[in-house]
Design a protein around this motif. Structure first.
Motif, PDB file in Angstrom:
ATOM      1  N   LEU A  69      41.380  41.255  49.395  1.00 41.22           N
ATOM      2  CA  LEU A  69      40.451  42.380  49.356  1.00 41.22           C
ATOM      3  C   LEU A  69      39.190  42.137  50.186  1.00 41.22           C
ATOM      4  O   LEU A  69      38.277  42.965  50.174  1.00 41.22           O
ATOM      5  N   LYS A  70      39.125  41.042  50.896  1.00 41.78           N
ATOM      6  CA  LYS A  70      37.942  40.742  51.698  1.00 41.78           C
ATOM      7  C   LYS A  70      37.709  41.830  52.738  1.00 41.78           C
ATOM      8  O   LYS A  70      38.603  42.163  53.520  1.00 41.78           O
ATOM      9  N   GLY A  71      36.506  42.432  52.698  1.00 43.60           N
ATOM     10  CA  GLY A  71      36.185  43.490  53.641  1.00 43.60           C
ATOM     11  C   GLY A  71      36.807  44.825  53.319  1.00 43.60           C
ATOM     12  O   GLY A  71      36.715  45.763  54.109  1.00 43.60           O
ATOM     13  N   ARG A  72      37.433  44.938  52.133  1.00 44.08           N
ATOM     14  CA  ARG A  72      38.093  46.184  51.747  1.00 44.08           C
ATOM     15  C   ARG A  72      37.419  46.799  50.528  1.00 44.08           C
ATOM     16  O   ARG A  72      36.826  46.107  49.702  1.00 44.08           O
ATOM     17  N   LYS A  73      37.556  48.125  50.420  1.00 39.62           N
ATOM     18  CA  LYS A  73      37.090  48.820  49.230  1.00 39.62           C
ATOM     19  C   LYS A  73      38.187  48.779  48.171  1.00 39.62           C
ATOM     20  O   LYS A  73      39.372  48.898  48.487  1.00 39.62           O
ATOM     21  N   ALA A  74      37.777  48.626  46.908  1.00 40.36           N
ATOM     22  CA  ALA A  74      38.754  48.581  45.816  1.00 40.36           C
ATOM     23  C   ALA A  74      38.059  48.947  44.515  1.00 40.36           C
ATOM     24  O   ALA A  74      36.831  48.940  44.412  1.00 40.36           O
ATOM     25  N   VAL A 130      46.173  49.984  47.625  1.00 44.29           N
ATOM     26  CA  VAL A 130      45.744  51.066  46.738  1.00 44.29           C
ATOM     27  C   VAL A 130      45.412  50.453  45.384  1.00 44.29           C
ATOM     28  O   VAL A 130      46.210  49.686  44.830  1.00 44.29           O
ATOM     29  N   THR A 131      44.230  50.755  44.859  1.00 42.57           N
ATOM     30  CA  THR A 131      43.816  50.198  43.567  1.00 42.57           C
ATOM     31  C   THR A 131      43.382  51.317  42.628  1.00 42.57           C
ATOM     32  O   THR A 131      43.021  52.411  43.060  1.00 42.57           O
ATOM     33  N   SER A 132      43.404  51.019  41.329  1.00 45.94           N
ATOM     34  CA  SER A 132      43.030  52.017  40.330  1.00 45.94           C
ATOM     35  C   SER A 132      42.484  51.314  39.092  1.00 45.94           C
ATOM     36  O   SER A 132      42.474  50.085  39.019  1.00 45.94           O
ATOM     37  N   ARG A 133      42.031  52.106  38.082  1.00 49.96           N
ATOM     38  CA  ARG A 133      41.156  51.578  37.046  1.00 49.96           C
ATOM     39  C   ARG A 133      41.799  51.185  35.726  1.00 49.96           C
ATOM     40  O   ARG A 133      41.398  50.221  35.095  1.00 49.96           O
ATOM     41  N   GLY A 134      42.792  51.958  35.233  1.00 54.61           N
ATOM     42  CA  GLY A 134      43.342  51.632  33.920  1.00 54.61           C
ATOM     43  C   GLY A 134      44.378  52.623  33.451  1.00 54.61           C
ATOM     44  O   GLY A 134      44.808  53.503  34.211  1.00 54.61           O
ATOM     45  N   PRO A 135      44.790  52.531  32.181  1.00 57.86           N
ATOM     46  CA  PRO A 135      45.877  53.368  31.672  1.00 57.86           C
ATOM     47  C   PRO A 135      45.720  54.856  31.977  1.00 57.86           C
ATOM     48  O   PRO A 135      46.672  55.513  32.409  1.00 57.86           O
TER      49      PRO A 135
END
Length: 392
Positions: A120-125, A153-158
């Motif tokens: 994730l270096k230099g990336r938004k997440a 692609v990242t996300s937060r939870g259930p």
């Protein structure tokens, strides 16, 4: 479809968040992807969070040389730590990134796995709120429900898993296929806002003892997203949920081929009384419920005793309606089965509570359905607490 099917890997471990894993599998398989659920443990059965047990398709070690179009990591603890510490998985995900293929992660996994692996270096997440500080040390942390940065692609939870999975469908198959996934799953139109439901003939739901006793039957062909969602959310509220298999085996194969393991057989559970009987959907599973005399008798006794009962998706129309359990009641069901309801006045609502009856529409309404049940038993404050914790 077979020739164009994208290959997807979902690694799972003891302590994986089951709602996240199962929703991922459901959305991707329903969109045509070939999904492999791979256990990073030494056995196929995984003991996920909240007492949910399911059986993976293979061991990760048996598919480590395969090429996937997408690897998507569910969260949950200690599952996320186990994924992080799995060298085989780390190598697969790093190779995936180096070769320009998709990786996805949700909940704690962006920070614990992708971040610690240097991807994730230099990336938004983004990630689950309590891991945001850790994420900020290895990425540009963003408080969004879903973040897409290149091929990660990242996300937060259930409560964000459905949106996350639809985003991945779009990355793999395009906007049209993603829109189909939104429509079929009944994705919530107002994610992040307080959940709501319509209530008629307001009745106080009570329970004996310290917590409600809930029985949730499952059968081959039951909708696993709805079943696992109900188990997960209700157990978070400390309800005692008994998962009862209708049939002769504790292992049940859901409508999207997720293998769930029940706590007991229905035949062994029917002798007890419950504060709530609630049926998950799935066409084949609902048909099995409707033909199960033991279960139908339990439901009829529940209704005659003015005790809560309910269903999500197909069983409202295929089980409750034909057995007279919706008589004089307002209910909703999956859009595919609305014509089977004799009273269609409330079919457009996502969750309907009428006295001791609660009904809902489908996979995308499952969390709202479960939260309505929690509110009826424990009050609005508890429902909102669970909604906040799960990021609905």
């Amino acid at each position: 479809m077979a020739s164009s099917a994208k290959k997807v890997l979902v690694p799972v471990a003891n302590g994986t968040e089951p709602l996240e894993a199962v929703v991922m599998i459901y959305v991707l398989r329903r969109s045509g992807a070939e999904v492999t659920v791979a256990s990073v443990e030494k056995q196929l059965q995984v003991d996920a969070c909240h007492g949910v047990k399911f059986v993976a398709d293979s061991l990760l070690s048996d598919c480590s040389d395969a090429v996937f179009d997408l690897i998507m990591l569910p969260g949950g603890l200690p599952g996320g730590e186990t994924l992080k510490n799995c060298g085989v998985l780390e190598n697969m995900v790093k190779k995936q990134d180096a070769e320009g293929r998709l990786n996805g992660a949700i909940c704690c996994a962006p920070a614990l796995a992708l971040g610690s692996w240097g991807l994730l270096k230099g990336r938004k997440a983004t990630c689950y709120p309590v891991f945001m500080e850790q994420l900020a040390s290895c990425a540009t942390a963003v408080e969004s429900r879903v973040v897409i940065d290149g091929k990660i692609v990242t996300s937060r939870g259930p409560g964000t898993t459905l949106e996350f999975s639809v985003s991945l469908v779009e990355q793999l198959y395009g906007k049209e296929k993603a829109n189909e996934a939104v429509e079929r799953s009944l994705l919530r139109p107002n994610p992040g806002e307080d959940y709501t439901f319509i209530e008629l003939n307001q009745t106080k739901w009570t329970f004996d003892g310290s917590t409600p006793q809930v029985i949730l039957p499952i059968a081959d062909g039951s909708e696993e997203t709805e079943a696992v969602g109900l188990i997960d959310i209700l157990r978070r509220a400390k309800a005692k949920v008994v998962v009862a298999a209708v049939g002769n085996s504790l292992e049940v194969v859901g409508s999207w081929k997720v293998k769930l393991v029940a706590d007991v057989l229905l035949a062994d559970a029917e002798i007890l009384t419950y504060d709530l009987i609630v049926l998950p959907g799935g066409l084949v599973g609902a048909q099995t419920f409707a033909s199960c005399g033991k279960l139908v008798n339990m439901l009829k006794k529940q209704a005659e005793s003015n005790k809560p009962y309910g269903a999500i998706c197909a069983p409202s129309a295929l089980v409750l309606e034909p057995h007279g359990l919706l008589k004089g009641k307002k209910a909703t069901t999956n859009p595919s089965f609305c014509e089977k309801l004799s009273d269609k006045s409330h079919i457009e609502y996502r969750v309907v509570v009428d006295g001791n009856l609660v009904t809902s529409r489908g996979p995308g309404t499952t969390m709202e359905f479960a939260l309505a049940i929690i509110e009826k038993f424990f009050g609005r404050e508890k429902g909102l607490e669970i909604a906040k914790a799960t990021l609905l």
